[in-house]
Design a protein around this motif. Structure first.
Motif, PDB file in Angstrom:
ATOM      1  N   LEU A 119       0.852  -1.188   0.000  1.00  0.00           N
ATOM      2  CA  LEU A 119       0.000   0.000   0.000  1.00  0.00           C
ATOM      3  C   LEU A 119       0.888   1.239   0.000  1.00  0.00           C
ATOM      4  O   LEU A 119       1.714   1.432   0.880  1.00  0.00           O
ATOM      5  N   MET A 120       0.713   2.065  -1.040  1.00  0.00           N
ATOM      6  CA  MET A 120       1.483   3.300  -1.134  1.00  0.00           C
ATOM      7  C   MET A 120       0.567   4.390  -1.672  1.00  0.00           C
ATOM      8  O   MET A 120      -0.079   4.197  -2.702  1.00  0.00           O
ATOM      9  N   ASN A 121       0.471   5.503  -0.961  1.00  0.00           N
ATOM     10  CA  ASN A 121      -0.407   6.622  -1.345  1.00  0.00           C
ATOM     11  C   ASN A 121      -1.851   6.161  -1.534  1.00  0.00           C
ATOM     12  O   ASN A 121      -2.542   6.579  -2.457  1.00  0.00           O
ATOM     13  N   GLY A 122      -2.295   5.264  -0.665  1.00  0.00           N
ATOM     14  CA  GLY A 122      -3.685   4.798  -0.696  1.00  0.00           C
ATOM     15  C   GLY A 122      -4.001   3.769  -1.769  1.00  0.00           C
ATOM     16  O   GLY A 122      -5.151   3.392  -1.937  1.00  0.00           O
ATOM     17  N   LYS A 123      -2.983   3.282  -2.494  1.00  0.00           N
ATOM     18  CA  LYS A 123      -3.217   2.297  -3.561  1.00  0.00           C
ATOM     19  C   LYS A 123      -2.340   1.066  -3.360  1.00  0.00           C
ATOM     20  O   LYS A 123      -1.159   1.173  -3.046  1.00  0.00           O
ATOM     21  N   TRP A 124      -2.965  -0.121  -3.566  1.00  0.00           N
ATOM     22  CA  TRP A 124      -2.221  -1.374  -3.521  1.00  0.00           C
ATOM     23  C   TRP A 124      -1.651  -1.658  -4.908  1.00  0.00           C
ATOM     24  O   TRP A 124      -2.341  -1.488  -5.909  1.00  0.00           O
ATOM     25  N   GLY A 125      -0.405  -2.071  -4.955  1.00  0.00           N
ATOM     26  CA  GLY A 125       0.189  -2.406  -6.243  1.00  0.00           C
ATOM     27  C   GLY A 125       1.663  -2.726  -6.135  1.00  0.00           C
ATOM     28  O   GLY A 125       2.256  -2.716  -5.055  1.00  0.00           O
ATOM     29  N   TYR A 126       2.254  -3.007  -7.295  1.00  0.00           N
ATOM     30  CA  TYR A 126       3.697  -3.282  -7.393  1.00  0.00           C
ATOM     31  C   TYR A 126       4.392  -1.953  -7.719  1.00  0.00           C
ATOM     32  O   TYR A 126       4.700  -1.675  -8.868  1.00  0.00           O
ATOM     33  N   HIS A 127       4.626  -1.166  -6.701  1.00  0.00           N
ATOM     34  CA  HIS A 127       5.119   0.198  -6.897  1.00  0.00           C
ATOM     35  C   HIS A 127       6.600   0.259  -7.279  1.00  0.00           C
ATOM     36  O   HIS A 127       7.077   1.311  -7.711  1.00  0.00           O
ATOM     37  N   PHE A 128       7.332  -0.845  -7.116  1.00  0.00           N
ATOM     38  CA  PHE A 128       8.754  -0.855  -7.472  1.00  0.00           C
ATOM     39  C   PHE A 128       9.007  -1.573  -8.796  1.00  0.00           C
ATOM     40  O   PHE A 128      10.153  -1.723  -9.207  1.00  0.00           O
ATOM     41  N   GLU A 129       7.948  -1.995  -9.444  1.00  0.00           N
ATOM     42  CA  GLU A 129       8.068  -2.783 -10.671  1.00  0.00           C
ATOM     43  C   GLU A 129       8.806  -2.025 -11.774  1.00  0.00           C
ATOM     44  O   GLU A 129       9.604  -2.596 -12.517  1.00  0.00           O
ATOM     45  N   ASP A 130       8.548  -0.729 -11.879  1.00  0.00           N
ATOM     46  CA  ASP A 130       9.154   0.076 -12.941  1.00  0.00           C
ATOM     47  C   ASP A 130      10.610   0.449 -12.667  1.00  0.00           C
ATOM     48  O   ASP A 130      11.283   0.982 -13.541  1.00  0.00           O
ATOM     49  N   THR A 131      11.102   0.164 -11.461  1.00  0.00           N
ATOM     50  CA  THR A 131      12.491   0.515 -11.141  1.00  0.00           C
ATOM     51  C   THR A 131      13.480  -0.529 -11.652  1.00  0.00           C
ATOM     52  O   THR A 131      14.685  -0.314 -11.562  1.00  0.00           O
ATOM     53  N   ALA A 132      12.981  -1.656 -12.184  1.00  0.00           N
ATOM     54  CA  ALA A 132      13.828  -2.745 -12.704  1.00  0.00           C
ATOM     55  C   ALA A 132      14.854  -3.210 -11.667  1.00  0.00           C
ATOM     56  O   ALA A 132      16.000  -3.487 -11.987  1.00  0.00           O
TER      57      ALA A 132
END
Length: 197
Positions: A119-132
């Motif tokens: 959970l980041m900024n109120g949203k669940w997701g793969y927030h580090f996916e784009d950092t490769a």
């Protein structure tokens, strides 16, 4: 070192590594040791694919046990003609183990690269996916995950352990594959009195 003694040593190592993988995968299901997060919406896909439990764990028990058995007294007697049947079985089991370890390695490596679902900024997701995978060296990003608490270091540690264990399993299965093939053609070099122990 005789093929039988080598097989027993490799087999015991594989069994130990398989138990490590099973425990590591079980811990991934409870981020930060809290069972309240075991929900499909809160855990990453790589955790649910059970690479450590299935590939590095259960699929590795088969070659581990087969290698330990190949290191014992064979069905054809002791000495040069000793355990060729069990060595042949260990050849196929080791190949099966390599597949399991590769599965564990690919799932764990993807889990490390994509990062946890959080959970980041109120949203669940793969927030580090784009950092490769760049988030791995930037620990300031880890605190941005609000929930589950401390999920990033938890996942990084356990997935890194699974990657290391699966790499070792691939090497050990490869060693046993060569060792068992030699054992099939050449037999075991141990004397009769050694084989009974």
């Amino acid at each position: 070192m005789c093929t039988g003694k080598c097989a027993r040593c490799v087999g015991l190592s594989l069994i130990t590594l398989s138990l490590v993988c099973i425990v590591a995968n079980a811990l991934l299901l409870v981020p930060n040791g809290e069972t309240s997060w075991t929900n499909t919406n809160h855990l990453s896909l790589q955790v649910w694919l059970m690479g450590g439990f299935i590939g590095g764990g259960l699929m590795m028990l088969c070659p581990g046990i087969a290698a330990v058995r190949a290191g014992g007294k064979g069905c054809c007697g002791a000495g040069c003609c000793g355990n060729r049947c069990r060595m042949l079985r260990s050849v196929f089991s080791s190949a099966f183990g390599v597949l399991g370890a590769i599965y564990c390695l690919s799932v764990s490596g993807t889990g490390l690269r994509n990062g946890p679902r959080c959970l980041m900024n109120g949203k669940w997701g793969y927030h580090f996916e784009d950092t490769a995978g760049a988030y791995l060296v930037n620990r300031t990003l880890w605190d941005r995950c609000e929930a589950p608490p401390r999920v990033v270091p938890w996942n990084v540690t356990l997935f890194s352990l699974l990657v290391a264990a699966s790499c070792l399993e691939i090497v050990l299965c490869g060693i046993q594959l060569v060792n068992a093939t030699i054992g099939v053609f050449c037999g075991d070099c141990r004397k009769k009195q050694d084989a009974t122990h």
